[in-house]
Design a protein around this motif. Structure first.
Motif, mmCIF file in Angstrom:
data_model
loop_
_atom_site.group_PDB
_atom_site.id
_atom_site.type_symbol
_atom_site.label_atom_id
_atom_site.label_comp_id
_atom_site.label_asym_id
_atom_site.label_seq_id
_atom_site.Cartn_x
_atom_site.Cartn_y
_atom_site.Cartn_z
ATOM 1 N N ASP A 61 0.813 -1.222 0.000
ATOM 2 C CA ASP A 61 0.000 0.000 0.000
ATOM 3 C C ASP A 61 0.845 1.269 0.000
ATOM 4 O O ASP A 61 0.351 2.369 0.263
ATOM 5 N N ARG A 62 2.129 1.094 -0.327
ATOM 6 C CA ARG A 62 3.029 2.236 -0.301
ATOM 7 C C ARG A 62 2.593 3.354 -1.248
ATOM 8 O O ARG A 62 2.732 4.532 -0.965
ATOM 9 N N TRP A 63 2.080 2.955 -2.428
ATOM 10 C CA TRP A 63 1.680 3.947 -3.439
ATOM 11 C C TRP A 63 0.185 3.870 -3.681
ATOM 12 O O TRP A 63 -0.389 2.787 -3.621
ATOM 13 N N SER A 64 -0.411 4.995 -4.016
ATOM 14 C CA SER A 64 -1.814 4.959 -4.462
ATOM 15 C C SER A 64 -1.834 4.358 -5.869
ATOM 16 O O SER A 64 -0.796 4.292 -6.548
ATOM 17 N N ALA A 65 -3.020 3.955 -6.310
ATOM 18 C CA ALA A 65 -3.138 3.370 -7.655
ATOM 19 C C ALA A 65 -2.699 4.388 -8.713
ATOM 20 O O ALA A 65 -2.029 4.040 -9.692
ATOM 21 N N GLU A 66 -3.056 5.655 -8.493
ATOM 22 C CA GLU A 66 -2.700 6.702 -9.477
ATOM 23 C C GLU A 66 -1.177 6.868 -9.554
ATOM 24 O O GLU A 66 -0.608 7.011 -10.644
ATOM 25 N N THR A 67 -0.520 6.866 -8.374
ATOM 26 C CA THR A 67 0.940 7.013 -8.381
ATOM 27 C C THR A 67 1.591 5.809 -9.052
ATOM 28 O O THR A 67 2.570 5.942 -9.786
ATOM 29 N N GLU A 68 1.006 4.624 -8.814
ATOM 30 C CA GLU A 68 1.544 3.419 -9.471
ATOM 31 C C GLU A 68 1.463 3.543 -10.990
ATOM 32 O O GLU A 68 2.382 3.144 -11.699
ATOM 33 N N ILE A 95 11.214 -9.472 -27.324
ATOM 34 C CA ILE A 95 10.235 -10.272 -26.570
ATOM 35 C C ILE A 95 10.172 -9.703 -25.162
ATOM 36 O O ILE A 95 11.164 -9.711 -24.434
ATOM 37 N N CYS A 96 9.010 -9.193 -24.794
ATOM 38 C CA CYS A 96 8.880 -8.501 -23.509
ATOM 39 C C CYS A 96 7.885 -9.231 -22.600
ATOM 40 O O CYS A 96 6.744 -9.470 -22.978
ATOM 41 N N ASP A 97 8.382 -9.581 -21.403
ATOM 42 C CA ASP A 97 7.568 -10.240 -20.391
ATOM 43 C C ASP A 97 6.740 -9.149 -19.693
ATOM 44 O O ASP A 97 7.274 -8.427 -18.866
ATOM 45 N N ARG A 98 5.494 -9.005 -20.099
ATOM 46 C CA ARG A 98 4.544 -7.953 -19.691
ATOM 47 C C ARG A 98 4.848 -6.626 -20.396
ATOM 48 O O ARG A 98 5.999 -6.275 -20.632
ATOM 49 N N PHE A 99 3.753 -5.906 -20.701
ATOM 50 C CA PHE A 99 3.879 -4.541 -21.238
ATOM 51 C C PHE A 99 2.622 -3.777 -20.789
ATOM 52 O O PHE A 99 2.085 -4.072 -19.704
ATOM 53 N N ALA A 100 2.158 -2.846 -21.590
ATOM 54 C CA ALA A 100 1.097 -1.928 -21.132
ATOM 55 C C ALA A 100 -0.218 -2.626 -20.765
ATOM 56 O O ALA A 100 -0.989 -2.101 -19.948
ATOM 57 N N ASP A 101 -0.481 -3.802 -21.331
ATOM 58 C CA ASP A 101 -1.728 -4.496 -20.966
ATOM 59 C C ASP A 101 -1.749 -4.810 -19.475
ATOM 60 O O ASP A 101 -2.815 -4.829 -18.856
ATOM 61 N N SER A 102 -0.569 -5.052 -18.892
ATOM 62 C CA SER A 102 -0.516 -5.315 -17.451
ATOM 63 C C SER A 102 -0.953 -4.083 -16.663
ATOM 64 O O SER A 102 -1.646 -4.198 -15.652
ATOM 65 N N THR A 103 -0.558 -2.902 -17.107
ATOM 66 C CA THR A 103 -0.995 -1.679 -16.410
ATOM 67 C C THR A 103 -2.497 -1.485 -16.592
ATOM 68 O O THR A 103 -3.204 -1.093 -15.662
ATOM 69 N N HIS A 113 -11.522 1.954 -10.912
ATOM 70 C CA HIS A 113 -11.852 2.002 -12.342
ATOM 71 C C HIS A 113 -10.989 3.073 -12.990
ATOM 72 O O HIS A 113 -11.472 4.152 -13.314
ATOM 73 N N LEU A 114 -9.732 2.756 -13.154
ATOM 74 C CA LEU A 114 -8.779 3.772 -13.623
ATOM 75 C C LEU A 114 -8.287 3.499 -15.044
ATOM 76 O O LEU A 114 -7.296 4.061 -15.483
ATOM 77 N N ARG A 115 -8.985 2.641 -15.754
ATOM 78 C CA ARG A 115 -8.544 2.273 -17.095
ATOM 79 C C ARG A 115 -8.421 3.503 -18.005
ATOM 80 O O ARG A 115 -7.489 3.595 -18.812
ATOM 81 N N GLY A 116 -9.343 4.451 -17.857
ATOM 82 C CA GLY A 116 -9.313 5.657 -18.695
ATOM 83 C C GLY A 116 -8.018 6.438 -18.489
ATOM 84 O O GLY A 116 -7.400 6.911 -19.452
ATOM 85 N N LEU A 121 -2.650 8.229 -20.296
ATOM 86 C CA LEU A 121 -1.211 8.400 -20.063
ATOM 87 C C LEU A 121 -0.402 7.577 -21.079
ATOM 88 O O LEU A 121 0.646 8.012 -21.560
ATOM 89 N N HIS A 122 -0.918 6.398 -21.398
ATOM 90 C CA HIS A 122 -0.258 5.548 -22.397
ATOM 91 C C HIS A 122 -0.194 6.275 -23.750
ATOM 92 O O HIS A 122 0.860 6.328 -24.387
ATOM 93 N N ASN A 123 -1.324 6.859 -24.153
ATOM 94 C CA ASN A 123 -1.346 7.552 -25.450
ATOM 95 C C ASN A 123 -0.387 8.732 -25.465
ATOM 96 O O ASN A 123 0.290 8.998 -26.458
ATOM 97 N N LEU A 124 -0.299 9.397 -24.318
ATOM 98 C CA LEU A 124 0.541 10.589 -24.216
ATOM 99 C C LEU A 124 2.030 10.237 -24.192
ATOM 100 O O LEU A 124 2.853 10.900 -24.826
ATOM 101 N N MET A 125 2.399 9.208 -23.463
ATOM 102 C CA MET A 125 3.806 8.961 -23.156
ATOM 103 C C MET A 125 4.411 7.712 -23.818
ATOM 104 O O MET A 125 5.621 7.599 -23.939
#
Ligand code: ADP
Ligand code: TYD
Length: 214
Positions: A61-68, A95-103, A113-116, A121-125
Motif C-alpha cells: 500500500d506504499r503507493w496509491s493506484a494513481e501514483t503506481e 520479446i517482452c515479459d509484460r507490457f502496457a496491458d498489465s498496467t 476504475h482507472l482504465r481511462g 497516459l499511455h497515449n501521451l507517453m
C-alpha cells in the motif's frame, strides 16, 4: 523476404508461465538465426529496474493506484527509449515479459476504475502497442500456487489472493477480445514444452504472414 523488427509481449496472471515461455521462445528464435532481445517489465533498462524495486518491494500500500500508474508508465517510457525502440530500429525481435496491458489490468482494474487514466497516459507517453501479444491463460488457483512457491522478495499482487487472480484472468481474456488483432490466447495448463510448441507454432505463422526472415 523482408527483415523488420517485431515487438512481442507475453501477458497473463502471476505464475501463469509467461517468463518461462518468453525465455523458451527467445531461445527457439535465436537458434533459428533471429536477432532477439529478451526483456521484461517493470524493468528492462537500468532506470526502469530501479523503478521496479520501488513498486514491487516493501508495503503493497506504499503507493496509491494513481501514483503506481505514473511509476509503471515512467519505467515503460525509459525502457522504450533506451532498449525497445533502438532494438526495433535495428530490426531485432523484442520479446517482452509484460507490457502496457498489465498496467491496463493491474492498475486500471484491480484497484478501482482507472482504465481511462491508464489509456490517456499511455497515449501521451508511450503511444505504441506490441505487434503480437501472447496471453498465457491459466487456472487462477494453479498459477497462484506456482507464484507463491517461487517465494521471492518481490511480492505484489500474489499476496492479494485467489479472488483477484480470477478477476485478472477474466480481465486479460476481455483485453484479448478488445485487441483481437494482436492477441493470441494460449492454454497454459499443459506441460511447459507443449505450451512452448503452441507459442512457436503461432509465431511461425505470424512471421510467414509478415514475410519476416532471420
Ligand atoms: P510467470 O512469469 O507468469 O509469473 P513463470 O514462468 O515464472 O510464470 O512460472 C512460474 C512457475 O511455474 C515456475 O516455477 C515455472 O517453472 C513453473 N511453470 C511454468 N510453466 C509451467 C507449466 N506449463 N507447467 C508446470 N509448471 C510450470
Ligand atoms: P512480474 O515480474 O511479471 O511477476 P510475475 O512473474 O509474478 O507475473 O511482475 C511483477 C508484478 O508487477 C506483477 O504482480 C504484476 C505487476 N505489474 C503491474 O502491476 N503493472 C504493470 O504495469 C506491470 C508491468 C506489472
Amino acid at each position: 523476404m523482408q527483415k523488420t523488427g517485431l515487438f512481442i509481449s507475453f501477458e497473463g496472471i502471476d505464475g501463469s508461465g509467461k517468463s518461462t515461455q518468453a525465455r523458451l521462445l527467445a531461445d527457439h528464435l535465436t537458434s533459428q538465426g533471429y536477432d532477439v532481445v529478451l526483456t521484461r517489465e517493470p524493468g528492462g533498462s537500468e532506470g526502469a529496474e530501479e523503478i521496479r524495486a520501488l513498486v514491487l518491494k516493501g508495503d503493497p500500500d506504499r503507493w496509491s493506484a494513481e501514483t503506481e500508474i505514473l511509476l509503471f508508465t515512467a519505467a515503460r517510457r525509459d525502457h522504450l527509449e533506451r532498449l525497445i525502440g533502438p532494438a526495433l530500429a535495428e530490426d531485432k525481435i523484442v520479446i517482452c515479459d509484460r507490457f502496457a496491458d498489465s498496467t491496463r489490468l493491474y492498475q486500471g482494474l484491480s484497484r478501482g476504475h482507472l482504465r481511462g487514466i491508464v489509456d490517456q497516459l499511455h497515449n501521451l507517453m508511450i503511444g505504441r502497442e506490441p505487434d503480437l501479444t501472447f496471453l498465457i491463460d491459466m487456472h487462477p488457483e494453479t498459477s497462484l500456487q506456482r507464484a507463491l512457491d517461487r517465494q521471492g522478495d518481490e511480492e505484489r499482487f500474489e499476496t492479494f489472493g485467489a479472488d483477484l487472480q480470477r478477476r485478472m484472468r477474466q480481465g486479460f481474456l476481455d483485453l484479448a477480445n478488445e485487441f483481437a488483432g494482436r492477441f493470441r490466447v494460449i492454454d497454459g495448463s499443459h506441460p511447459i514444452k507443449d505450451v512452448a510448441k503452441a507459442v512457436s507454432h503461432v509465431l511461425s505463422d505470424e512471421l510467414q504472414r509478415r514475410n519476416v526472415s532471420s
